[in-house]
Design a protein around this motif. Structure first.
Motif, PDB file in Angstrom:
ATOM      1  N   GLU A  54     -13.550 -11.769  15.415  1.00  0.00           N
ATOM      2  CA  GLU A  54     -14.375 -11.335  14.284  1.00  0.00           C
ATOM      3  C   GLU A  54     -13.560 -10.312  13.507  1.00  0.00           C
ATOM      4  O   GLU A  54     -13.095  -9.333  14.079  1.00  0.00           O
ATOM      5  CB  GLU A  54     -15.665 -10.664  14.764  1.00  0.00           C
ATOM      6  CG  GLU A  54     -16.587 -11.538  15.544  1.00  0.00           C
ATOM      7  CD  GLU A  54     -17.741 -10.757  16.157  1.00  0.00           C
ATOM      8  OE1 GLU A  54     -17.912  -9.548  15.872  1.00  0.00           O
ATOM      9  OE2 GLU A  54     -18.479 -11.361  16.952  1.00  0.00           O
ATOM     10  N   GLU A  83     -18.464  -3.763   9.251  1.00  0.00           N
ATOM     11  CA  GLU A  83     -18.718  -5.052   8.615  1.00  0.00           C
ATOM     12  C   GLU A  83     -17.991  -6.104   9.440  1.00  0.00           C
ATOM     13  O   GLU A  83     -16.780  -6.015   9.637  1.00  0.00           O
ATOM     14  CB  GLU A  83     -18.192  -5.070   7.183  1.00  0.00           C
ATOM     15  CG  GLU A  83     -18.388  -6.414   6.509  1.00  0.00           C
ATOM     16  CD  GLU A  83     -17.714  -6.463   5.153  1.00  0.00           C
ATOM     17  OE1 GLU A  83     -18.415  -6.254   4.151  1.00  0.00           O
ATOM     18  OE2 GLU A  83     -16.488  -6.695   5.128  1.00  0.00           O
ATOM     19  N   CYS A  84     -18.735  -7.076   9.940  1.00  0.00           N
ATOM     20  CA  CYS A  84     -18.173  -8.131  10.788  1.00  0.00           C
ATOM     21  C   CYS A  84     -18.174  -9.438  10.010  1.00  0.00           C
ATOM     22  O   CYS A  84     -19.167  -9.767   9.355  1.00  0.00           O
ATOM     23  CB  CYS A  84     -19.017  -8.309  12.045  1.00  0.00           C
ATOM     24  SG  CYS A  84     -19.318  -6.792  12.971  1.00  0.00           S
ATOM     25  N   LYS A  85     -17.078 -10.184  10.106  1.00  0.00           N
ATOM     26  CA  LYS A  85     -16.966 -11.478   9.419  1.00  0.00           C
ATOM     27  C   LYS A  85     -16.365 -12.518  10.335  1.00  0.00           C
ATOM     28  O   LYS A  85     -15.418 -12.235  11.069  1.00  0.00           O
ATOM     29  CB  LYS A  85     -16.032 -11.367   8.207  1.00  0.00           C
ATOM     30  CG  LYS A  85     -16.613 -10.829   6.961  1.00  0.00           C
ATOM     31  CD  LYS A  85     -15.578 -10.964   5.850  1.00  0.00           C
ATOM     32  CE  LYS A  85     -16.011 -10.281   4.586  1.00  0.00           C
ATOM     33  NZ  LYS A  85     -15.011 -10.406   3.520  1.00  0.00           N
ATOM     34  N   GLY A  87     -20.297 -16.456   9.243  1.00  0.00           N
ATOM     35  CA  GLY A  87     -21.239 -15.467   8.745  1.00  0.00           C
ATOM     36  C   GLY A  87     -20.622 -14.097   8.572  1.00  0.00           C
ATOM     37  O   GLY A  87     -19.462 -13.853   8.915  1.00  0.00           O
ATOM     38  N   LYS A  88     -21.460 -13.202   8.025  1.00  0.00           N
ATOM     39  CA  LYS A  88     -21.053 -11.826   7.764  1.00  0.00           C
ATOM     40  C   LYS A  88     -22.262 -10.941   8.037  1.00  0.00           C
ATOM     41  O   LYS A  88     -23.385 -11.271   7.636  1.00  0.00           O
ATOM     42  CB  LYS A  88     -20.606 -11.709   6.299  1.00  0.00           C
ATOM     43  CG  LYS A  88     -20.244 -10.330   5.837  1.00  0.00           C
ATOM     44  CD  LYS A  88     -19.802 -10.386   4.370  1.00  0.00           C
ATOM     45  CE  LYS A  88     -19.836  -9.040   3.729  1.00  0.00           C
ATOM     46  NZ  LYS A  88     -19.467  -9.073   2.316  1.00  0.00           N
ATOM     47  N   TRP A  89     -22.055  -9.814   8.706  1.00  0.00           N
ATOM     48  CA  TRP A  89     -23.146  -8.895   8.999  1.00  0.00           C
ATOM     49  C   TRP A  89     -22.589  -7.492   9.204  1.00  0.00           C
ATOM     50  O   TRP A  89     -21.388  -7.310   9.342  1.00  0.00           O
ATOM     51  CB  TRP A  89     -23.929  -9.350  10.235  1.00  0.00           C
ATOM     52  CG  TRP A  89     -23.134  -9.335  11.500  1.00  0.00           C
ATOM     53  CD1 TRP A  89     -23.094  -8.357  12.444  1.00  0.00           C
ATOM     54  CD2 TRP A  89     -22.234 -10.351  11.970  1.00  0.00           C
ATOM     55  NE1 TRP A  89     -22.234  -8.693  13.459  1.00  0.00           N
ATOM     56  CE2 TRP A  89     -21.690  -9.920  13.187  1.00  0.00           C
ATOM     57  CE3 TRP A  89     -21.828 -11.591  11.464  1.00  0.00           C
ATOM     58  CZ2 TRP A  89     -20.783 -10.663  13.914  1.00  0.00           C
ATOM     59  CZ3 TRP A  89     -20.924 -12.331  12.191  1.00  0.00           C
ATOM     60  CH2 TRP A  89     -20.412 -11.879  13.396  1.00  0.00           C
ATOM     61  N   ASN A  90     -23.487  -6.511   9.189  1.00  0.00           N
ATOM     62  CA  ASN A  90     -23.106  -5.110   9.385  1.00  0.00           C
ATOM     63  C   ASN A  90     -23.804  -4.547  10.609  1.00  0.00           C
ATOM     64  O   ASN A  90     -24.939  -4.927  10.917  1.00  0.00           O
ATOM     65  CB  ASN A  90     -23.493  -4.262   8.171  1.00  0.00           C
ATOM     66  CG  ASN A  90     -22.745  -4.656   6.923  1.00  0.00           C
ATOM     67  OD1 ASN A  90     -21.620  -5.130   6.982  1.00  0.00           O
ATOM     68  ND2 ASN A  90     -23.373  -4.469   5.778  1.00  0.00           N
ATOM     69  N   GLU A  91     -23.129  -3.618  11.267  1.00  0.00           N
ATOM     70  CA  GLU A  91     -23.703  -2.883  12.389  1.00  0.00           C
ATOM     71  C   GLU A  91     -23.437  -1.403  12.160  1.00  0.00           C
ATOM     72  O   GLU A  91     -22.316  -1.020  11.818  1.00  0.00           O
ATOM     73  CB  GLU A  91     -23.062  -3.332  13.709  1.00  0.00           C
ATOM     74  CG  GLU A  91     -23.309  -4.793  14.018  1.00  0.00           C
ATOM     75  CD  GLU A  91     -22.566  -5.281  15.250  1.00  0.00           C
ATOM     76  OE1 GLU A  91     -21.626  -4.595  15.709  1.00  0.00           O
ATOM     77  OE2 GLU A  91     -22.928  -6.347  15.754  1.00  0.00           O
ATOM     78  N   ASN A 138     -28.042  -3.145  14.576  1.00  0.00           N
ATOM     79  CA  ASN A 138     -27.911  -4.152  13.529  1.00  0.00           C
ATOM     80  C   ASN A 138     -29.123  -4.170  12.594  1.00  0.00           C
ATOM     81  O   ASN A 138     -30.055  -3.380  12.756  1.00  0.00           O
ATOM     82  CB  ASN A 138     -27.624  -5.535  14.123  1.00  0.00           C
ATOM     83  CG  ASN A 138     -28.807  -6.130  14.868  1.00  0.00           C
ATOM     84  OD1 ASN A 138     -29.940  -5.666  14.783  1.00  0.00           O
ATOM     85  ND2 ASN A 138     -28.540  -7.173  15.624  1.00  0.00           N
ATOM     86  N   LYS A 139     -29.084  -5.072  11.636  1.00  0.00           N
ATOM     87  CA  LYS A 139     -30.126  -5.160  10.597  1.00  0.00           C
ATOM     88  C   LYS A 139     -31.506  -5.475  11.193  1.00  0.00           C
ATOM     89  O   LYS A 139     -32.530  -5.094  10.641  1.00  0.00           O
ATOM     90  CB  LYS A 139     -29.720  -6.249   9.597  1.00  0.00           C
ATOM     91  CG  LYS A 139     -30.619  -6.393   8.420  1.00  0.00           C
ATOM     92  CD  LYS A 139     -30.085  -7.454   7.467  1.00  0.00           C
ATOM     93  CE  LYS A 139     -30.994  -7.644   6.278  1.00  0.00           C
ATOM     94  NZ  LYS A 139     -30.478  -8.674   5.367  1.00  0.00           N
ATOM     95  N   GLN A 140     -31.534  -6.170  12.312  1.00  0.00           N
ATOM     96  CA  GLN A 140     -32.796  -6.530  12.970  1.00  0.00           C
ATOM     97  C   GLN A 140     -33.306  -5.407  13.871  1.00  0.00           C
ATOM     98  O   GLN A 140     -34.238  -5.605  14.647  1.00  0.00           O
ATOM     99  CB  GLN A 140     -32.615  -7.816  13.792  1.00  0.00           C
ATOM    100  CG  GLN A 140     -32.362  -9.055  12.966  1.00  0.00           C
ATOM    101  CD  GLN A 140     -30.913  -9.163  12.478  1.00  0.00           C
ATOM    102  OE1 GLN A 140     -29.992  -8.646  13.096  1.00  0.00           O
ATOM    103  NE2 GLN A 140     -30.721  -9.809  11.339  1.00  0.00           N
TER     104      GLN A 140
END
Length: 138
Positions: free
Chosen positions: A83, A97-99, A103-107, A121-123
């Motif tokens: 990642e 920022e993970c890619k 997909g792409k998401w932030n932690e 994370n966002k959830q």
């Protein structure tokens, strides 16, 4: 009652932690093992044994995270998938920022110490890691 107690303790732990400092970011490098996941409702799942651990390598706020499988001889096996990571700040908080190709998401980095890493994370899942210690049959 257990859920309320767990939720309260999670809130207390997160709210009492000090802010992450720029100089702490180098502590991210290395092998980290999931210890616990706290769900958005406060329920927790403890991990006693992990077949895979996360290896982080970051320099100048960029790098990668890779799942690796520790072997009894001290080596690691991997599937080669990494990642891509970038670290950035928002309102004095640090984020990863993970890619991947999928997909792409932030932690958010909640805590980073020599032996503890906490990411959110966002959830609103909170991942608590401990520094990985190699197996020892001695």
């Amino acid at each position: 009652m257990k859920k309320i107690t767990t939720l309260f303790l999670t809130f207390l732990v997160i709210s009492c932690q000090t802010n992450v400092k720029k100089e702490d970011l180098s502590k991210l490098n290395g092998y980290w093992e999931i210890k616990q996941v706290t769900l958005a409702d406060g329920e927790t799942k403890d991990y006693k044994v992990n077949e895979t651990i996360d290896f982080f390598e970051v320099k100048d706020n960029a790098g990668f995270r890779q799942k690796v499988m520790p072997q009894f001889d001290g080596t690691f096996k991997t599937n080669g998938i990494k990642e891509r990571l970038k670290i950035f700040t928002v309102d004095n908080s640090y984020f990863i920022e993970c890619k991947t190709d999928y997909g792409k998401w932030n932690e958010e980095i909640i805590t980073i110490e020599d032996s503890t890493l906490v990411l959110k994370n966002k959830q609103n899942l909170v991942y608590t890691y401990k520094k990985f210690k190699p197996f020892s049959l001695k």
